[in-house]
Design a protein around this motif. Structure first.
Motif, PDB file in Angstrom:
ATOM      1  N   THR A   1       0.929  -1.162   0.032  1.00 54.92           N
ATOM      2  CA  THR A   1      -0.064   0.148   0.156  1.00 54.92           C
ATOM      3  C   THR A   1       0.897   1.182  -0.036  1.00 54.92           C
ATOM      4  OG1 THR A   1      -1.852  -1.216   1.093  1.00 54.92           O
ATOM      5  CG2 THR A   1      -1.844   1.193   1.376  1.00 54.92           C
ATOM      6  N   SER A   2       2.073   1.141   0.768  1.00 54.50           N
ATOM      7  CA  SER A   2       2.768   2.251   0.741  1.00 54.50           C
ATOM      8  C   SER A   2       3.532   2.608  -0.542  1.00 54.50           C
ATOM      9  CB  SER A   2       3.934   2.097   2.063  1.00 54.50           C
ATOM     10  OG  SER A   2       3.497   2.269   3.166  1.00 54.50           O
TER      11      SER A   2
ATOM     12  N   LYS B   1       0.922   4.129  -2.700  1.00 57.52           N
ATOM     13  CA  LYS B   1       0.672   5.679  -2.520  1.00 57.52           C
ATOM     14  C   LYS B   1       1.844   6.606  -2.937  1.00 57.52           C
ATOM     15  CE  LYS B   1      -2.443   4.899   1.294  1.00 57.52           C
ATOM     16  NZ  LYS B   1      -2.528   4.950   2.780  1.00 57.52           N
ATOM     17  N   LEU B   2       2.932   6.092  -2.977  1.00 54.54           N
ATOM     18  CA  LEU B   2       4.348   6.671  -3.280  1.00 54.54           C
ATOM     19  C   LEU B   2       4.336   6.786  -4.705  1.00 54.54           C
ATOM     20  CD1 LEU B   2       6.777   5.532  -0.521  1.00 54.54           C
ATOM     21  CD2 LEU B   2       5.826   7.583  -0.725  1.00 54.54           C
TER      22      LEU B   2
ATOM     23  N   PRO C   1       1.713   5.954  -7.711  1.00 50.77           N
ATOM     24  CA  PRO C   1       0.479   5.645  -8.129  1.00 50.77           C
ATOM     25  C   PRO C   1       0.502   4.649  -9.502  1.00 50.77           C
ATOM     26  CG  PRO C   1       0.068   7.795  -7.295  1.00 50.77           C
ATOM     27  CD  PRO C   1       1.706   7.376  -7.455  1.00 50.77           C
TER      28      PRO C   1
END
Length: 156
Positions: free
Chosen positions: A30-31, A34-35, A37
């Motif tokens: 997920t990180s 997010k960093l 896309p």
């Protein structure tokens, strides 16, 4: 590790996956997304991970489709999309995506998934054929061996 490096999160998620630390897998992937896309590898991995966990199925499908927009001929991503449709009970869509995946990539997981889809479609001969292909590529897969045993011994 650089906390702002999406690749570091991706690879750390992969390590956690191999360690079966699924909470950390989700956190790291997920990180990564997010960093970055548009990080199609992380989108597909997280989407497929969700399918394996039977959670966030709709979100998984969206992530896998986004990964395929970025890399449309990736056999692993097509396998993930096929597995998404399988989880949704859309077996014809699953079949077409998995067959397309097999045209790009020779992988035991794809043949295992094809076997599952063919069995759901009532074609036990094709299921058996694909599980045998899977075992030729990964002779140690207890999961596929069990499926073949159940099919050929009628669950006896």
């Amino acid at each position: 590790m650089d906390p702002a490096d999406p690749e570091a999160h991706f690879y750390l998620g992969s390590v956690y996956y191999n360690l079966e630390d699924y909470f950390s897998v989700e956190k790291e992937l997920t990180s990564a997304v997010k960093l970055k896309p548009g990080y199609h590898q992380a989108l597909n991995f997280l989407g497929y991970f969700y399918l394996e966990q039977d959670k966030n199925i709709g979100q998984a499908g969206l992530m896998i489709k986004q990964a395929l927009v970025l890399d449309p001929e990736n056999g692993a991503y097509l396998d993930s999309l096929g597995w998404f449709y399988y989880k949704k009970g859309k077996f014809q869509e699953a079949l077409s995506n998995l067959e397309r995946a097999a045209s790009f990539l020779t992988d035991p997981g794809i043949y295992d998934h094809l076997g599952d889809v063919f069995l759901k479609l009532g074609n036990s001969d094709s299921a058996k054929l694909n599980w045998e292909k899977s075992l030729k590529l990964d002779s140690q897969s207890a999961k596929v061996k069990t499926k073949l045993f159940k099919l050929t011994n009628h669950g006896q």
